[in-house]
Design a protein around this motif. Structure first.
Motif, PDB file in Angstrom:
ATOM      1  N   LYS A 155       0.317  -1.024  -0.391  1.00 26.02           N
ATOM      2  CA  LYS A 155       0.228  -0.611   0.107  1.00 26.02           C
ATOM      3  C   LYS A 155       0.845   1.321  -0.184  1.00 26.02           C
ATOM      4  O   LYS A 155       1.127   2.304  -0.350  1.00 26.02           O
ATOM      5  N   ALA A 156       2.277   1.443   0.918  1.00 23.56           N
ATOM      6  CA  ALA A 156       2.853   2.299   0.200  1.00 23.56           C
ATOM      7  C   ALA A 156       3.536   2.486  -0.567  1.00 23.56           C
ATOM      8  O   ALA A 156       4.647   3.543  -0.705  1.00 23.56           O
ATOM      9  N   GLY A 157       4.312   1.565  -1.501  1.00 20.56           N
ATOM     10  CA  GLY A 157       4.272   1.576  -3.300  1.00 20.56           C
ATOM     11  C   GLY A 157       5.620   0.731  -3.191  1.00 20.56           C
ATOM     12  O   GLY A 157       6.228   1.423  -4.272  1.00 20.56           O
ATOM     13  N   ALA A 158       5.558  -0.441  -1.878  1.00 21.98           N
ATOM     14  CA  ALA A 158       7.027  -1.248  -2.751  1.00 21.98           C
ATOM     15  C   ALA A 158       6.232  -1.892  -3.592  1.00 21.98           C
ATOM     16  O   ALA A 158       4.732  -2.503  -4.193  1.00 21.98           O
ATOM     17  N   VAL A 159       6.814  -2.336  -4.341  1.00 19.54           N
ATOM     18  CA  VAL A 159       7.036  -3.305  -6.134  1.00 19.54           C
ATOM     19  C   VAL A 159       7.731  -4.648  -5.623  1.00 19.54           C
ATOM     20  O   VAL A 159       7.838  -5.428  -6.669  1.00 19.54           O
ATOM     21  N   ARG A 160       8.497  -4.569  -4.713  1.00 13.90           N
ATOM     22  CA  ARG A 160       9.189  -6.589  -4.590  1.00 13.90           C
ATOM     23  C   ARG A 160       9.263  -6.376  -3.126  1.00 13.90           C
ATOM     24  O   ARG A 160       8.672  -5.839  -2.569  1.00 13.90           O
ATOM     25  N   ALA A 161       9.300  -7.892  -3.590  1.00 17.13           N
ATOM     26  CA  ALA A 161       9.757  -8.096  -0.687  1.00 17.13           C
ATOM     27  C   ALA A 161      10.255  -9.375  -1.616  1.00 17.13           C
ATOM     28  O   ALA A 161      10.569  -9.828  -1.887  1.00 17.13           O
ATOM     29  N   ALA A 162      10.784  -9.542   0.061  1.00 13.34           N
ATOM     30  CA  ALA A 162      11.446 -11.129   0.423  1.00 13.34           C
ATOM     31  C   ALA A 162      11.603 -10.684   1.497  1.00 13.34           C
ATOM     32  O   ALA A 162      10.977 -10.399   2.392  1.00 13.34           O
TER      33      ALA A 162
END
Length: 363
Positions: free
Chosen positions: A257-264
């Motif tokens: 929701k804050a704008g992150a486009v990737r994750a790990a």
């Protein structure tokens, strides 16, 4: 066996992650306190002052060939970290300096004042092969000391001048100081950032990571970085069984929701001295959960506190680890988050012309 009652673990000093200054694994001698039966309560914690010592480095880029690490080059501007995260896998490195991975790691810091100069010399070498450089692979490049020393900022300025790609991992809002520089680099596909979010619970954060930005501040940092066009990822790490692993989906959702486009994510790692420090921390802050937490940790590490095998040290093995991995995969698919690191552009690398001697006369 002594009949003396054991000394209770003293409370952690205010704003510090641990109460212990245990000897490093290379120390020849160590000492311990033993009760004589007269004192029934632990001593009040002593106020600890952070010291920062300059360390004139001879080289600046560290390389690795670990198959589970998504970069081959890294720079650590600082040794030790005032953030005080109890689980930090960099703590054991202080033992190489005859210092404790405990309180010494949080209070006896070292910085590299010649880091930018060394980096420029390295990037100008004819045999240098450009690949992304990671900042924050060991200790946080934006820990509180960076506000005073500005070493990370000076490194980024060199990288921008050479068009050297960079990746950054941090927990700190201080990265926003360098927002204009990073935004310019990101426009040329030369920079990406990952913000570590361990928990959305402020109470847990204060115990687990005492001198770090709060969860809301980190989410706002993701929002501002993303709004500036900087590819930003969320690192949900470490996931600690029965302590914060239930937050995995909520962390990913909030970051998205804050704008992150990737994750790990990374499962809790307890190498060397980190294991006894973490066990002591659990006994102090979560005694009712300590046994269960460590049971799940060991179930995910083949019956041990930690295994360093490349194939599983970030994710673990066993039922709990497999379930955590599956939960992560389902969550990022639902949210549309990518788990792959962005490929930065190394083809633009070009050392700028060095200043001439005549130019130096008028500078």
């Amino acid at each position: 066996m002594s009949d003396r009652p054991p000394i209770k673990t003293p409370p952690a000093a205010k704003g510090r992650g641990t109460a212990n200054n245990l000897a490093g694994r290379f120390a020849e001698l160590s000492s311990s306190r033993e009760s004589d039966g007269w004192q029934t309560e632990p001593d009040e914690p002593v106020r600890l002052i952070t010291s920062a010592t300059p360390e004139k480095a001879k080289s600046i880029i560290a390389t690795n060939q670990s198959p589970d690490i998504p970069f081959s080059q890294s720079i650590n501007p600082y040794r030790g970290c005032e953030h005080g995260c109890i689980y930090c896998y960099a703590r054991p490195a202080h033992a190489y300096m005859d210092l404790s991975p405990g309180l010494d790691f949080e209070t006896k810091l070292f910085y590299k004042p010649n880091a930018a100069e060394l980096l420029e010399k390295t990037l100008r070498k004819k045999n240098y092969q450009c690949s992304p450089i990671a900042l924050g692979a060991n200790t946080d490049p934006y820990q509180p000391l960076e506000r005073e020393k500005g070493i990370t900022q000076s490194l980024l300025q060199v990288m921008q001048a050479f068009r050297q790609p960079v990746t950054i991992i941090t927990k700190s809002q201080l990265i926003l100081r360098d927002l204009p520089l990073l935004a310019e680099m990101a426009q040329e596909n030369l920079a990406q950032v990952a913000i570590s979010v361990t928990t959305l619970d402020n109470t847990l954060k204060r115990k687990l990571e005492p001198r770090t930005a709060g969860p809301s501040a980190r989410l706002r940092t993701i929002e501002q970085l993303s709004a500036a066009g900087i590819p930003t990822a969320v690192l949900a790490a470490p996931m600690i069984p029965a302590l914060n692993d239930s937050e995995l989906e909520a962390i990913l959702c909030a970051a998205h929701k804050a704008g992150a486009v990737r994750a790990a994510y990374i499962l809790l790692r307890l190498p060397h001295e980190v294991a006894p420090l973490f066990r002591e921390w659990l006994a102090l802050h979560y005694p009712e959960k300590a046994k269960h937490v460590m049971s799940l940790v060991q179930q995910s590490r083949a019956g041990k506190d930690y295994q360093s095998d490349f194939s599983q040290r970030r994710t673990g093995t066993g039922v709990f680890a497999q379930l955590l991995q599956r939960r992560f995969q389902v969550a990022i698919k639902k949210l549309g988050l990518d788990h792959r690191r962005l490929d930065l552009d190394c083809s633009q690398f070009k050392p700028p012309a060095p200043p001439s001697a005549q130019q130096d006369l008028f500078s």
